[in-house]
Every structure is written in C-alpha cells, then in structure tokens.
Design an enzyme around this catalytic site. Structure first.
Site, mmCIF file in Angstrom:
data_model
loop_
_atom_site.group_PDB
_atom_site.id
_atom_site.type_symbol
_atom_site.label_atom_id
_atom_site.label_comp_id
_atom_site.label_asym_id
_atom_site.label_seq_id
_atom_site.Cartn_x
_atom_site.Cartn_y
_atom_site.Cartn_z
ATOM 1 N N CYS A 57 0.819 -1.211 0.000
ATOM 2 C CA CYS A 57 0.000 0.000 0.000
ATOM 3 C C CYS A 57 0.850 1.257 0.000
ATOM 4 O O CYS A 57 1.939 1.288 0.564
ATOM 5 C CB CYS A 57 -0.888 0.022 1.240
ATOM 6 S SG CYS A 57 -1.871 -1.450 1.429
ATOM 7 N N ARG A 76 5.493 -0.468 -5.971
ATOM 8 C CA ARG A 76 5.417 -1.250 -4.737
ATOM 9 C C ARG A 76 4.398 -2.384 -4.847
ATOM 10 O O ARG A 76 4.403 -3.278 -4.007
ATOM 11 C CB ARG A 76 5.036 -0.336 -3.568
ATOM 12 C CG ARG A 76 6.104 0.700 -3.266
ATOM 13 C CD ARG A 76 5.533 1.804 -2.410
ATOM 14 N NE ARG A 76 5.134 1.320 -1.115
ATOM 15 C CZ ARG A 76 5.854 1.445 -0.016
ATOM 16 N NH1 ARG A 76 7.021 2.039 -0.059
ATOM 17 N NH2 ARG A 76 5.420 1.005 1.133
ATOM 18 N N TRP A 132 -3.071 -2.789 -1.475
ATOM 19 C CA TRP A 132 -2.700 -4.187 -1.741
ATOM 20 C C TRP A 132 -3.514 -4.998 -0.750
ATOM 21 O O TRP A 132 -3.299 -4.914 0.463
ATOM 22 C CB TRP A 132 -1.203 -4.355 -1.517
ATOM 23 C CG TRP A 132 -0.653 -5.677 -1.937
ATOM 24 C CD1 TRP A 132 -0.400 -6.080 -3.217
ATOM 25 C CD2 TRP A 132 -0.260 -6.756 -1.096
ATOM 26 N NE1 TRP A 132 0.133 -7.345 -3.203
ATOM 27 C CE2 TRP A 132 0.223 -7.791 -1.917
ATOM 28 C CE3 TRP A 132 -0.280 -6.957 0.285
ATOM 29 C CZ2 TRP A 132 0.684 -8.990 -1.424
ATOM 30 C CZ3 TRP A 132 0.181 -8.160 0.789
ATOM 31 C CH2 TRP A 132 0.658 -9.170 -0.065
ATOM 32 N N ASN A 135 -2.146 2.327 5.757
ATOM 33 C CA ASN A 135 -1.236 1.219 5.432
ATOM 34 C C ASN A 135 -1.057 0.392 6.692
ATOM 35 O O ASN A 135 -0.938 0.957 7.788
ATOM 36 C CB ASN A 135 0.148 1.748 5.026
ATOM 37 C CG ASN A 135 0.151 2.333 3.638
ATOM 38 O OD1 ASN A 135 -0.868 2.318 2.956
ATOM 39 N ND2 ASN A 135 1.300 2.838 3.236
ATOM 40 N N GLY A 136 -0.976 -0.918 6.552
ATOM 41 C CA GLY A 136 -0.747 -1.763 7.728
ATOM 42 C C GLY A 136 -1.946 -2.643 8.004
ATOM 43 O O GLY A 136 -2.817 -2.830 7.149
ATOM 44 N N GLU A 178 17.998 -18.072 -5.967
ATOM 45 C CA GLU A 178 17.631 -16.727 -6.409
ATOM 46 C C GLU A 178 17.201 -16.751 -7.880
ATOM 47 O O GLU A 178 16.245 -16.070 -8.267
ATOM 48 C CB GLU A 178 18.810 -15.769 -6.161
ATOM 49 C CG GLU A 178 18.634 -14.362 -6.679
ATOM 50 C CD GLU A 178 17.425 -13.623 -6.113
ATOM 51 O OE1 GLU A 178 16.812 -14.085 -5.132
ATOM 52 O OE2 GLU A 178 17.086 -12.567 -6.676
ATOM 53 N N LYS A 230 13.539 -15.579 -9.204
ATOM 54 C CA LYS A 230 13.339 -14.572 -10.262
ATOM 55 C C LYS A 230 12.380 -15.105 -11.308
ATOM 56 O O LYS A 230 11.473 -14.415 -11.743
ATOM 57 C CB LYS A 230 14.651 -14.209 -10.957
ATOM 58 C CG LYS A 230 15.616 -13.300 -10.241
ATOM 59 C CD LYS A 230 15.181 -11.870 -10.107
ATOM 60 C CE LYS A 230 14.341 -11.699 -8.896
ATOM 61 N NZ LYS A 230 14.906 -11.509 -7.605
ATOM 62 N N GLU A 259 8.788 -15.333 -9.980
ATOM 63 C CA GLU A 259 8.212 -14.012 -9.713
ATOM 64 C C GLU A 259 7.672 -13.352 -10.981
ATOM 65 O O GLU A 259 6.587 -12.792 -10.972
ATOM 66 C CB GLU A 259 9.280 -13.066 -9.131
ATOM 67 C CG GLU A 259 9.542 -13.235 -7.659
ATOM 68 C CD GLU A 259 10.637 -12.301 -7.156
ATOM 69 O OE1 GLU A 259 10.442 -11.688 -6.107
ATOM 70 O OE2 GLU A 259 11.692 -12.176 -7.806
ATOM 71 N N HIS A 295 17.693 -37.579 -4.642
ATOM 72 C CA HIS A 295 16.855 -37.900 -3.484
ATOM 73 C C HIS A 295 15.420 -37.413 -3.674
ATOM 74 O O HIS A 295 14.743 -37.084 -2.712
ATOM 75 C CB HIS A 295 17.471 -37.292 -2.222
ATOM 76 C CG HIS A 295 18.829 -37.836 -1.920
ATOM 77 N ND1 HIS A 295 19.042 -39.131 -1.554
ATOM 78 C CD2 HIS A 295 20.052 -37.261 -1.980
ATOM 79 C CE1 HIS A 295 20.338 -39.345 -1.381
ATOM 80 N NE2 HIS A 295 20.975 -38.224 -1.642
ATOM 81 N N LYS A 340 6.537 -4.706 -3.819
ATOM 82 C CA LYS A 340 7.962 -4.383 -3.712
ATOM 83 C C LYS A 340 8.389 -4.327 -2.255
ATOM 84 O O LYS A 340 9.441 -4.806 -1.877
ATOM 85 C CB LYS A 340 8.217 -3.037 -4.396
ATOM 86 C CG LYS A 340 9.659 -2.573 -4.346
ATOM 87 C CD LYS A 340 10.489 -3.393 -5.295
ATOM 88 C CE LYS A 340 11.971 -3.111 -5.180
ATOM 89 N NZ LYS A 340 12.761 -4.206 -5.752
HETATM 90 C C1 G6P Z 1 9.331 -8.472 -1.316
HETATM 91 C C2 G6P Z 1 9.990 -8.130 -2.636
HETATM 92 C C3 G6P Z 1 11.269 -8.925 -2.785
HETATM 93 C C4 G6P Z 1 12.187 -8.680 -1.609
HETATM 94 C C5 G6P Z 1 11.483 -8.965 -0.281
HETATM 95 C C6 G6P Z 1 12.304 -8.462 0.897
HETATM 96 O O1 G6P Z 1 8.881 -9.782 -1.344
HETATM 97 O O2 G6P Z 1 9.112 -8.402 -3.717
HETATM 98 O O3 G6P Z 1 11.928 -8.540 -3.986
HETATM 99 O O4 G6P Z 1 13.321 -9.476 -1.716
HETATM 100 O O5 G6P Z 1 10.245 -8.279 -0.230
HETATM 101 O O6 G6P Z 1 12.376 -7.079 0.820
HETATM 102 P P1 G6P Z 1 13.535 -6.205 1.442
HETATM 103 O O7 G6P Z 1 13.160 -4.781 1.081
HETATM 104 O O8 G6P Z 1 13.498 -6.437 2.927
HETATM 105 O O9 G6P Z 1 14.808 -6.628 0.838
#
Ligand code: G6P
Length: 611
Positions: free
Chosen positions: A2, A27, A75, A100-101, A484, A488, A491, A507, A606
């Site tokens: 948000c 975000r 969101w 927000n929250g 990672e 990616k 995502e 395994h 984000k």
């Molecule tokens: C969200 C984002 C990720 C990020 C994670 C942690 O899930 O989409 O890309 O890695 O938060 O965020 P931070 O700001 O703590 O690295």
C-alpha cells in the site's frame, strides 16, 4: 504494497496526489483512490480497481477540485480487491482515512462500532478506524485529539492520513509500524509513505518516528511523540537526482536495473576499500572493536535478501571461521532462539521497511546479541535508524518488484563484512584479504562482460516460454544463487521453478525430470565441478534439457540436450555475484516472451510492510 500520499496547498492537489501514487506503483497494489475536500466544501472521493491510470482517467472525466486531499494504492489484506474495499474510507460524509498496515483488533472494534449504529460498507480493517475516529470526535472537538484517542485503541500496524470536512485547514497523520514522511513546501505541505512519491514537489522531508502523530497545515507543522509530547523532528534534504524517474532507453525498469549493476557495485565499493584491506569504519565508528569480538553471526532477511544471506554464510564460515546461521525473518521472529555468545545480529533488506525483518530486529534488541548491523539500500529507513551498525548498499531506487541490483550490491556488502570481520578477529590472512580486495576492484568490469552475454541468453529463453516447470541446480555457494535464479523466474514469468543443491537431485526431484523440464545449472570452475558434472549426467540420462552457465575453462561442451553458456573466468569469491546476472537476464527474457507484467508482477509487492 500500500502507498499513501496527502497534500494541503493553495493550489489544486488532485494531480499531485495521482502523480505521487504513480511513483509508488512499483510497490505493487490492486486498487487506488483519492479523496479531496472540494472547493464546494464537500469531501468527495474516486476509487478504482486496477491501475492508477484508471483512477486518473476517471478523475479526468469527473475532476475533484480542491486544495486538501489524500490518496492511496491498496494491496488487499482484509477483503478482496474491489472498489468498495479501496481507500479512502469515509465515515458519514465528513471524515476520510487512508491506511497502510493491519489493525489486528478490527473485528472487536467493528462489533463495538456497529453496536453504536455505524454501518460498514467494506470488509476492510481500515473502515473501523474512520468510524472510531468519527465516534471519538463527538467527545474530542479537535481532530488531533480525537486521533490521539483513536490510536490508543488500535492494535497492529498503521500509517494513517486523515482529513475532515469540519476541519479542512489540516491534514492529520499517525505512524506506528508503517513508515510516513512529511514533505515540506512553501505555503504547502505533503505526506507520503515514501519520499519518492513527493520528489516532484519537494526535496525537504521530515520522517515521522514510531508513535508520532502530526498535524500538517499549509504553513505550519506540529508533531507529538508516542507520549503525547510536542517534538521537533529533523529535516532531511535530498540533493541527488531521482535516478529512477524514468526507464531511459530500456523497455522495463528491471532491465535498466540489471544493466546498472556494474555502476552501482562500483558505487558500493567506493570509499570502502584501502589498497589491500576493507575499511572497517564503513560499517560505523564502533565496528572495528565490535567485529573483533564477534564469535557468531545470525543473519535474518526475507525474499531475495534472504538468498544474499545464504551466500554470505559460505563466505563467513570459510574465511573467518565464525559460525553463521541464516533464517527467514517471518520464522525467526516467532521462534525461541538460543542466542550464541558474542553473536552479531545482521539484517539484510533492500527497503529497510519489511515488516518481518524489522520485527525480528526489534525482538533481537533485548535478546542478548553483541550488536545489530543492517545491510540496506535506504539510508533513511526504519531498519537503518534502529540498528547499531549500518552498511548502505547504494544501489539507488529499485523500481522493478523483482530485486536485481539490490541483491548484487547486498552480496558486495556481505563480502566486505566477511573480510572486515576476518581481519578484526585476526582469523583472515592479510594476503587473502588483499587478494579479495583486488578481485573486488575488478568486479564491475566482470559484470559488464556478463551483461554482454544478453543476446545469447535471450535465445536460451526461447526454450522456456512454453514450459510450466523448471529446476535450478547449484552446489556450494552457487546453491543460493540457483535459489535466487528460481525465485526470479517464478516471480516474473509465473513458471514454477525450484532450486536444489545438485547433490540432492537423486533424493527426489530426479523423478520430475523429463524432456519438458528445463534444468538450469550454475557451474563455476571450483572444487565441486567434477561432482556437479556427474549430477548433470544424471539429468541427461533421463532426457532432461540442460542449460549450463559454466566457467569457460570448465570443459563442458554443448551437445544433444545440453546448452552450455560460457561465463568469464572469475575469482572464486566473486562467482556467486557474477553468475547471478545471467539468471536475472534469463528470467527477464522469458517473462518478456510470455508477455507478463515484468515490473509489477501479479500478486507481489515491492515493499512488504505487513507481516
Ligand atoms: C518483497 C519483494 C522482494 C524482496 C522482499 C524483501 O517480497 O518483492 O523482492 O526481496 O520483499 O524485501 P527487502 O526490502 O526487505 O529486501
């Protein structure tokens, strides 16, 4: 996640609010809305599901003309993404709130307010706040007084902005667990959950602290702290250009950010390296003394930042001999942790506002750690402000939801940390440090070479576009790199991707391998290469389609069902950083081929400021 924007000005504010929302779009959100106290003396709102541009079009058709307003991108947490659940929320026609929250006691508050006759028009927790405030205004004439009374009844996390038709000369704000910043103008003032939203109107900001309530007028500002005491908070002025303002020559922010990596890695290293060692002071004045006492490291983070922590564990244990544990913050924060003596508590975060990481840090405060250290990209974030030591990653604003340059700069920061701890403890030979420092200086050039492989990787991506599942393999510190890479891909392309340590393949996951399952492997030329080659044979024998990123000296060759992409040769310590780049590019190109929303993938945010 948000976003909040607010404005009180002599000029009309709708366009400023919408522009602010656009700047927060990255975000992640699913609906947006604006409420304005109009020149006709009424509170009016406009809300839309979907993108901010839809809200903007609705406002063009039916403008909201006024000089005081609040806006929000939502969101969904409580209640589906719908117009009725979108903020701002109203109580009668004279009070509007954006939030927000999460309010944890919203159900009991809702019951109490319904008993008082309030009718709810949404499923949100936020609507309880606006009705509660409305109710409290009956016994507190002043809006700030009513807000102070209201927040005493709220459990959970909030960043709030409030406007009232009865007191239209002020914009109220309250912060607890969700960041808010006031933007200062001349004869006008603003509010936002992130200063990025306001960079078009001001470069002067005041961050609210936990528990603060602010009354913002056109030409004055009053802040009270959690105890209700009037306080002055410092002003911060930003000078740097907002680099993220546009995509430049690139089609997506993500691609731009991938290509920025040589530059931002260079910046992360600046002023932090002497000729043959890391400048420990870069972590803070007490770092040298504290690092000398470190006997254990606990790393806590979420998402991509967690993967950076997993790589760091290999470095820390191998180079300093210090045991290291890494855990996702949402687990760590709710666990009884046995704290090791002289343990350094390290958080890693791009935003510095991730709710779980921040909560873990706060829990750690009284748990007996030696000190806390934040490796973070945002210098003004809560995480940085609440940690004893800090290393800023200097990646610049990252707009693409899928983290790229933040990750590689975190890895650079963690390698610097490893070297600094090793030297302070006397456990790292000077020659090893000098060699690593020299290698680090060459890293930006190495990353450029990896980026030059873009064309080749774009071709490899074609093999993925029609697939539904994939495996990513790595061994040693390349295992978190594979994790990672898989993150990616899922995502942004929505292809199911799982990462495995290559030795674990037989395994279980080997059962999945067939000609429809691309298997991506990162294979630098290290002591595990021969073992990895055997693992690859296991995949080939089952008809699996291999895509191998391998050191050019690794002597792996293209063949039936095996595509080898030669990587530049690198120092072993830098390999996890280097091999991340082609995996980022691979996901990017697969997503483009699939036509997904690369910068704002579905369902993701984000900055995750709720748990
Ligand atoms: C969200 C984002 C990720 C990020 C994670 C942690 O899930 O989409 O890309 O890695 O938060 O965020 P931070 O700001 O703590 O690295």
């Amino acid at each position: 996640m948000c976003g909040i924007v607010g404005a009180i000005a002599e000029r009309q504010v709708s366009a400023i609010l919408v522009e602010g929302l656009k700047r927060l779009e990255y975000r992640g959100y699913d609906s947006a809305g604006v409420a304005v106290y109009t020149d006709a003396g009424q509170l009016q709102r406009c809300r839309r599901t979907g993108k901010v541009v839809e809200l903007e079009q609705a406002l063009q058709a039916e403008p909201l003309v006024g000089r005081l307003g609040i806006a929000h991108t939502r969101w969904a947490t409580h209640g589906a993404p719908s117009e009725a659940n979108a903020h701002p929320h109203f109580s009668s026609t004279d009070l509007a709130v954006v939030h927000n929250g999460i309010i944890e006691n919203h159900e009991s508050l809702r019951g109490e307010l319904q008993a008082l006759g309030y009718v709810f028009s949404s499923q949100t927790d936020t609507e309880t706040i606006v009705h509660l405030l409305h109710h409290l205004l009956k016994s507190h004439a002043d809006l700030a007084d009513a807000l102070k009374a209201a927040v005493r009844q709220l459990h959970g996390a909030y960043g709030l902005a409030v406007i009232s038709a009865a007191q239209p000369d002020r914009l109220l704000a309250a912060r607890s667990g969700s960041p808010l910043v006031i933007g200062l103008g001349l004869g006008e003032n603003f509010l936002a959950s992130d200063p990025l939203a306001l960079r078009q109107v001001t470069d002067r900001f005041i961050y609210l602290e936990e528990g603060d309530i602010a009354e913002i007028r056109r030409d004055s500002l009053q802040i009270w702290d959690a105890q209700g005491q009037a306080v002055l908070r410092d002003m911060v002025q930003y000078h740097e250009q907002a680099e993220a303002a546009d995509k430049g020559e690139y089609r997506h922010y993500m691609l731009k950010e991938i290509h920025e990596q040589p530059k931002v890695v260079q910046r992360t290293l600046e002023d932090r390296l002497a000729a043959d060692h890391v400048l420990t002071q870069a972590f803070g004045p007490q770092a040298g003394e504290l690092f000398g006492r470190v006997r254990n490291v606990q790393i806590v983070a979420c998402g991509t930042s967690y993967h950076a922590g997993l790589v760091a564990r290999y470095w820390l244990e191998a180079l300093t001999g210090v045991p290291c544990q890494v855990e996702v913050a949402s687990e760590f924060r709710y666990r009884q942790v046995a704290v090791q003596p002289d343990a350094l508590f390290v958080t890693i975060s791009q935003s510095g506002e991730t709710a779980d990481t921040l909560a873990a840090l706060r829990n750690a405060k009284d748990a007996g750690y030696l000190a806390s250290l934040a490796i973070c990209n945002v210098g003004t974030s809560s995480l940085v402000r609440e940690s004893d030591l800090t290393l800023l990653t200097r990646a610049g604003p990252e707009i693409g939801v899928a983290s790229t340059k933040a990750f590689t700069t975190q890895l650079v920061g963690l390698l610097l940390l490893t070297l600094a701890i090793g030297r302070a403890r006397g456990s790292l030979p000077a020659a090893v440090e000098a060699d690593a420092v020299q290698a680090l200086r060459g890293l930006p050039g190495l990353l450029k070479q990896a980026l030059d492989m873009d064309g080749q990787i774009e071709k490899v991506a074609e093999a993925f576009a029609e697939k539904h599942h994939s495996l990513f393999l790595g061994r040693g510190e390349q295992y978190p790199v594979a994790m990672e890479g898989a993150l990616k891909l899922k995502e942004i392309s929505y292809i199911h991707a799982e990462a495995y340590p290559a030795g674990e393949l037989k395994h279980g996951p080997l059962a999945l391998v067939d000609s429809d399952m691309p298997v991506v492997t990162v294979a630098p030329n290290n002591e595990l290469l021969e073992k990895l080659k055997s693992n690859l044979q296991e995949v080939r024998a089952r008809g699996g389609q291999l895509i191998v990123f391998a050191d050019r000296d690794a002597q792996l060759e293209n063949g039936e069902g095996t595509r080898v992409i030669n990587m530049p040769h690198s120092h072993a310590l830098l390999a996890p950083i280097l091999y991340t780049v082609p995996l980022q590019l691979l996901s990017y190109h697969v997503a483009v081929l699939k036509g997904t929303d690369v910068d704002q993938p579905r369902n993701l945010a984000k900055s995750v400021t709720v748990e």
